[in-house]
Design an enzyme around this catalytic site. Structure first.
Site, PDB file in Angstrom:
ATOM      1  N   GLY A  48     -27.064  75.920 -21.869  1.00 40.24           N
ATOM      2  CA  GLY A  48     -26.071  75.353 -20.989  1.00 40.24           C
ATOM      3  C   GLY A  48     -26.302  75.613 -19.433  1.00 40.24           C
ATOM      4  O   GLY A  48     -25.703  74.907 -18.740  1.00 40.24           O
ATOM      5  N   GLU A 102     -25.078  82.245 -16.293  1.00 43.24           N
ATOM      6  CA  GLU A 102     -24.687  81.917 -17.713  1.00 43.24           C
ATOM      7  C   GLU A 102     -23.575  80.623 -17.267  1.00 43.24           C
ATOM      8  O   GLU A 102     -23.099  80.549 -16.150  1.00 43.24           O
ATOM      9  CB  GLU A 102     -23.875  82.796 -18.199  1.00 43.24           C
ATOM     10  CG  GLU A 102     -22.949  82.651 -19.725  1.00 43.24           C
ATOM     11  CD  GLU A 102     -24.157  82.049 -20.763  1.00 43.24           C
ATOM     12  OE1 GLU A 102     -24.920  81.145 -20.425  1.00 43.24           O
ATOM     13  OE2 GLU A 102     -23.835  82.652 -21.742  1.00 43.24           O
ATOM     14  N   ASP A 103     -23.499  79.553 -18.210  1.00 42.84           N
ATOM     15  CA  ASP A 103     -22.572  78.449 -17.727  1.00 42.84           C
ATOM     16  C   ASP A 103     -21.219  78.899 -18.048  1.00 42.84           C
ATOM     17  O   ASP A 103     -20.125  78.744 -17.422  1.00 42.84           O
ATOM     18  CB  ASP A 103     -23.169  77.325 -18.735  1.00 42.84           C
ATOM     19  CG  ASP A 103     -22.990  77.679 -20.118  1.00 42.84           C
ATOM     20  OD1 ASP A 103     -23.197  78.559 -20.731  1.00 42.84           O
ATOM     21  OD2 ASP A 103     -23.319  76.460 -20.990  1.00 42.84           O
ATOM     22  N   ASP A 106     -17.169  83.176 -23.017  1.00 42.59           N
ATOM     23  CA  ASP A 106     -16.139  82.833 -23.707  1.00 42.59           C
ATOM     24  C   ASP A 106     -15.703  84.018 -24.796  1.00 42.59           C
ATOM     25  O   ASP A 106     -14.860  84.889 -24.076  1.00 42.59           O
ATOM     26  CB  ASP A 106     -16.508  81.831 -24.906  1.00 42.59           C
ATOM     27  CG  ASP A 106     -15.744  81.285 -25.877  1.00 42.59           C
ATOM     28  OD1 ASP A 106     -15.206  80.239 -25.747  1.00 42.59           O
ATOM     29  OD2 ASP A 106     -15.523  81.961 -27.027  1.00 42.59           O
ATOM     30  N   LYS A 134     -13.625  82.217 -19.723  1.00 43.50           N
ATOM     31  CA  LYS A 134     -12.274  81.967 -20.374  1.00 43.50           C
ATOM     32  C   LYS A 134     -11.686  83.505 -20.774  1.00 43.50           C
ATOM     33  O   LYS A 134     -12.130  84.031 -21.645  1.00 43.50           O
ATOM     34  CB  LYS A 134     -12.474  81.506 -21.898  1.00 43.50           C
ATOM     35  CG  LYS A 134     -13.040  79.638 -21.706  1.00 43.50           C
ATOM     36  CD  LYS A 134     -13.142  79.119 -23.012  1.00 43.50           C
ATOM     37  CE  LYS A 134     -13.502  78.017 -22.961  1.00 43.50           C
ATOM     38  NZ  LYS A 134     -13.966  77.546 -24.490  1.00 43.50           N
ATOM     39  N   PHE A 155     -11.672  73.808 -24.886  1.00 44.23           N
ATOM     40  CA  PHE A 155     -13.277  73.490 -24.976  1.00 44.23           C
ATOM     41  C   PHE A 155     -13.551  72.558 -23.987  1.00 44.23           C
ATOM     42  O   PHE A 155     -12.867  71.758 -23.618  1.00 44.23           O
ATOM     43  CB  PHE A 155     -13.773  72.799 -26.473  1.00 44.23           C
ATOM     44  CG  PHE A 155     -14.952  72.858 -26.557  1.00 44.23           C
ATOM     45  CD1 PHE A 155     -15.755  73.853 -27.106  1.00 44.23           C
ATOM     46  CD2 PHE A 155     -15.831  71.679 -26.183  1.00 44.23           C
ATOM     47  CE1 PHE A 155     -17.277  73.929 -27.352  1.00 44.23           C
ATOM     48  CE2 PHE A 155     -17.133  71.654 -26.379  1.00 44.23           C
ATOM     49  CZ  PHE A 155     -17.987  72.930 -27.133  1.00 44.23           C
ATOM     50  N   VAL A 156     -14.583  72.832 -23.219  1.00 46.02           N
ATOM     51  CA  VAL A 156     -15.014  71.953 -22.191  1.00 46.02           C
ATOM     52  C   VAL A 156     -16.612  71.439 -22.381  1.00 46.02           C
ATOM     53  O   VAL A 156     -17.364  71.876 -22.837  1.00 46.02           O
ATOM     54  CB  VAL A 156     -15.042  72.886 -20.908  1.00 46.02           C
ATOM     55  CG1 VAL A 156     -13.595  73.041 -20.321  1.00 46.02           C
ATOM     56  CG2 VAL A 156     -15.636  73.842 -20.811  1.00 46.02           C
ATOM     57  N   ASP A 162     -22.382  71.588 -23.464  1.00 41.14           N
ATOM     58  CA  ASP A 162     -22.390  70.390 -24.412  1.00 41.14           C
ATOM     59  C   ASP A 162     -21.453  70.794 -25.490  1.00 41.14           C
ATOM     60  O   ASP A 162     -20.840  71.780 -25.906  1.00 41.14           O
ATOM     61  CB  ASP A 162     -23.828  70.510 -25.161  1.00 41.14           C
ATOM     62  CG  ASP A 162     -23.857  71.718 -26.164  1.00 41.14           C
ATOM     63  OD1 ASP A 162     -23.750  72.634 -25.858  1.00 41.14           O
ATOM     64  OD2 ASP A 162     -24.184  71.423 -27.264  1.00 41.14           O
TER      65      ASP A 162
HETATM   66  P1  IMP Z   1     -19.667  83.668 -25.949  1.00 39.76           P
HETATM   67  O1  IMP Z   1     -20.747  84.403 -26.540  1.00 39.76           O
HETATM   68  O2  IMP Z   1     -18.688  83.615 -26.927  1.00 39.76           O
HETATM   69  O3  IMP Z   1     -19.302  84.113 -24.744  1.00 39.76           O
HETATM   70  O4  IMP Z   1     -20.067  82.093 -25.802  1.00 39.76           O
HETATM   71  C1  IMP Z   1     -20.941  81.622 -24.802  1.00 39.76           C
HETATM   72  C2  IMP Z   1     -21.658  80.431 -25.041  1.00 39.76           C
HETATM   73  O5  IMP Z   1     -20.925  79.767 -26.131  1.00 39.76           O
HETATM   74  C3  IMP Z   1     -22.214  79.563 -23.785  1.00 39.76           C
HETATM   75  O6  IMP Z   1     -23.156  80.062 -23.360  1.00 39.76           O
HETATM   76  C4  IMP Z   1     -21.973  78.147 -24.491  1.00 39.76           C
HETATM   77  O7  IMP Z   1     -23.185  77.835 -24.613  1.00 39.76           O
HETATM   78  C5  IMP Z   1     -21.059  78.353 -25.530  1.00 39.76           C
HETATM   79  N1  IMP Z   1     -19.638  77.781 -25.213  1.00 39.76           N
HETATM   80  C6  IMP Z   1     -18.544  78.472 -25.086  1.00 39.76           C
HETATM   81  N2  IMP Z   1     -17.396  77.868 -24.995  1.00 39.76           N
HETATM   82  C7  IMP Z   1     -17.904  76.626 -24.502  1.00 39.76           C
HETATM   83  C8  IMP Z   1     -17.220  75.338 -24.194  1.00 39.76           C
HETATM   84  O8  IMP Z   1     -15.906  75.269 -23.969  1.00 39.76           O
HETATM   85  N3  IMP Z   1     -18.038  74.253 -24.128  1.00 39.76           N
HETATM   86  C9  IMP Z   1     -19.363  74.306 -24.634  1.00 39.76           C
HETATM   87  N4  IMP Z   1     -19.973  75.542 -24.541  1.00 39.76           N
HETATM   88  C10 IMP Z   1     -19.195  76.688 -24.764  1.00 39.76           C
END
Ligand code: IMP
Length: 179
Positions: A48, A102-103, A106, A134, A155-156, A162
């Site tokens: 991402g 990081e993109d 979440d 988020k 979700f984005v 993606d």
């Molecule tokens: P985390 O471990 O829950 O913080 O997730 C991080 C990863 O989840 C990111 O690097 C993204 O690849 C994916 N992700 C989380 N939210 C979204 C979203 O809204 N759209 C697309 N990918 C997401």
């Protein structure tokens, strides 16, 4: 409104290319100031963050290096909570000033795991730069020094992000449309 369709879902415009680039330029300036006498090593988290990492480096004007790791915790639109390391780091990061790129953060579990893994390799410092966060979804304490936007729990896609493999190529970021 210019809606887009990715797989079975409809998304609406959320952050424009201009807004994204402005935020990146702000982060790039902050990093350039904070690392004025250093040579940071950027570690982009694939897949991402590839676009954000590329644009971010262009807005940084101190000498720097870049490499990538691949971590995965997402399946479709849900975080699985379990973070797998798919491509691991080849570089020696001992004594380096690392900036993890990081993109989107979440649950924060991906970054938490990455920080733990990389921290064990004795970098001199380690910070996180995330284009999107988020805050309502965070499941752990995470210090994100550089962030572009705090966004709601929706979700984005676009600008590297993606939905099941598609949608990464859009210049803007789109948000899931309310049914
Ligand atoms: P985390 O471990 O829950 O913080 O997730 C991080 C990863 O989840 C990111 O690097 C993204 O690849 C994916 N992700 C989380 N939210 C979204 C979203 O809204 N759209 C697309 N990918 C997401």
């Amino acid at each position: 409104m210019n809606y887009i369709t990715v797989h079975d879902k409809t998304f609406q415009p959320f952050l424009s290319e201009g807004e994204i680039q402005e935020a990146i330029s702000r982060i790039g300036t902050a990093i350039s100031n904070d690392y004025a006498d250093k040579t940071p090593l950027f570690i982009g988290v694939l897949n991402g963050a590839f676009m954000f990492c590329s644009d971010l480096l262009k807005s940084v004007d101190v000498p720097c290096e870049v490499t990538f790791v691949r971590l995965s915790s997402y399946n479709g639109m849900e975080s699985t909570g379990e973070v797998r390391s798919v491509v691991s780091l080849q570089e020696d990061i001992a004594g380096r000033d690392v900036i993890l790129v990081e993109d989107i953060v979440d649950t924060g579990l991906t970054m938490q795991k990455a920080l733990a893994n990389l921290g064990a390799l004795n970098p001199s410092s380690i910070e996180i730069a995330s284009l999107l966060v988020k805050p309502d979804c965070l499941q752990c304490e995470l210090d994100i020094k550089y962030k572009g936007f705090e966004i709601p729990e929706k979700f984005v896609v676009g600008y590297g992000l993606d939905y099941d493999g598609l949608g990464r190529n859009f210049k803007d970021i789109y948000q899931l449309k309310q049914e």
